[in-house]
Design an enzyme around this catalytic site. Sequence first.
Site: not given
Ligand code: GLN
Length: 547
Positions: A380, A519, A521
């Site tokens: 992310c 994600h 994970e």
């Molecule tokens: N802050 C970033 C976004 O909102 C990444 C979010 C995250 O890593 N879950 O896109």
Amino acid sequence: MARYVFITGGVVSSLGKGLASAALGALLQARGFSVRLRKLDPYLNVDPGTMSPFEHGEVFVTDDGAETDLDLGHYERFTGVAARNTDSVSSGRIYSTVLEKERRGDYLGKTIQVIPHVTNEIKDFINTGDDEVDFMLCEIGGTVGDIEGLPFFEAIRQFAHDKPNGQCIFMHLTLLPYLAASGELKTKPTQHSVKELRSIGIQPDVLVCRSEHPIPDKERAKIGLFCNVRQENVIAAYDLDSIYEAPLAYHQQGLDQAVLDAFQISPAPKPDLSVWQDVADRIHHTDGEVNVAIVGKYTQLEDAYKSIKEALTHGGMANRVKVNVSWVDAEVFDAEDGAPHLEGFHAILVPGGFGERGTEGKIKAAEFARTRNVPYLGICLGMQMAVVEAARNVAGMADAGSEEFDHESGKKRFTPVVYHLKEWVQGNHTIERKIGGNKGGTMRLGAYSATLSQGSRVAGIYGTTSIEERHRHRYEVDTKYREKLEEHGLIFSGMSPDDRLPEIVEWKDHPWFVGVQFHPELKSKPFDPHPLFRDFIRAAKDISRLV
Ligand code: GLN
């Protein structure tokens, strides 16, 4: 109709109620039953989505886009059953539903009270999907006696009362402290905790006692007698080297047998524990170690990256190596050379995060991994920062950055290679979101599919070109810069099916460099490690053998 096990805790918090619930779920499955696990949290936040990871640990996201408690991660990792929106609730959500109904006039002018209106709402929640599984395991957050928890305890008492006899049981977790001076395990706190529970009308059927020392039969008998619980239903829970030993350990202590006895299920089907025996074997028989740096912001509280830590462990199990995780605070080298903090690791992982703090450090970690050929997994924000690094240091866009940071500072400082997404497609719907306003649920949340390029590294790792992964973010890498970055070797190897949203990037000429917008994970399990983590640790293992 499902059978219900209500799991409560007493004496102190953090006794591992979530883990005990998850392990019990796994053991019931091993005996051929279907299960679903639920968490009822007494706090007043509507969901944990807006809580700081420093306070509450990670937010676990379900396929259907709910932001839930991290215990749901345990449940999934132990049972493989994908959690849903309807598996997690808080006082905040219950009250907000009750108040919405009141405003709509659903209560026909009645006075709204905790009993019956709030308790009925809780009971309806628990009863959802009653016909779907053999066992519903419901964990109540916090400890008995907490003010916020009272409506939940009252609701589960009523629930068991409403159901036919023998359909619900109560399992209570407590602590047996050890007094070194007298060399004794003390049972009094457990007695008090059960007394508290009984004073609100709940008699536990099974007691799980956490203890650092073996519980002598004499003490077990005493606890049973004083707490009105059969002696064989007083189960010891000792500290373990790995949480994944819990199903076998609880089985050995007789937890699943006690639960089945409490339901009078006889004869009990024999368990098949081969999955957990294999997991334990992989933990205990490793060949080598790898050192992985997690370069993040919330490094003081390991629970903030719970699923990542577990997924790395699963990757280690798949490769039979021990994974040593070092928590590296990215903020420390926001304004200085990152190399001294990053040398010597076999792999670097930059996890998700929000806000600008620590991001210059994360960009340096991506640069370090790229230029020094260290395996890199960016998740992310970790992917977004790898793209910013590529744009700045390879494609010559010195002022590349994320719009997130300009929104935060209120100044226009960056060329947004990562921009705020205002509209996206989910199934047949277009979803629109504005920046600011209500903080809850304003993200792209839950499972979305992605298409992987034939012949890419990730297509090889997944063994398919069509995947589905969970998301939780507001910002996206801008495809405007795709061509330019690809010319320089950063390949956009995974895209949303409509080709508008980059899902995966990878460096072409690098031993292992992958950034993912989702994600992975959250879907990894000890008995089914996520392919990305499996291969990331494989790459780290290869490097560790070279040095
Ligand atoms: N802050 C970033 C976004 O909102 C990444 C979010 C995250 O890593 N879950 O896109």
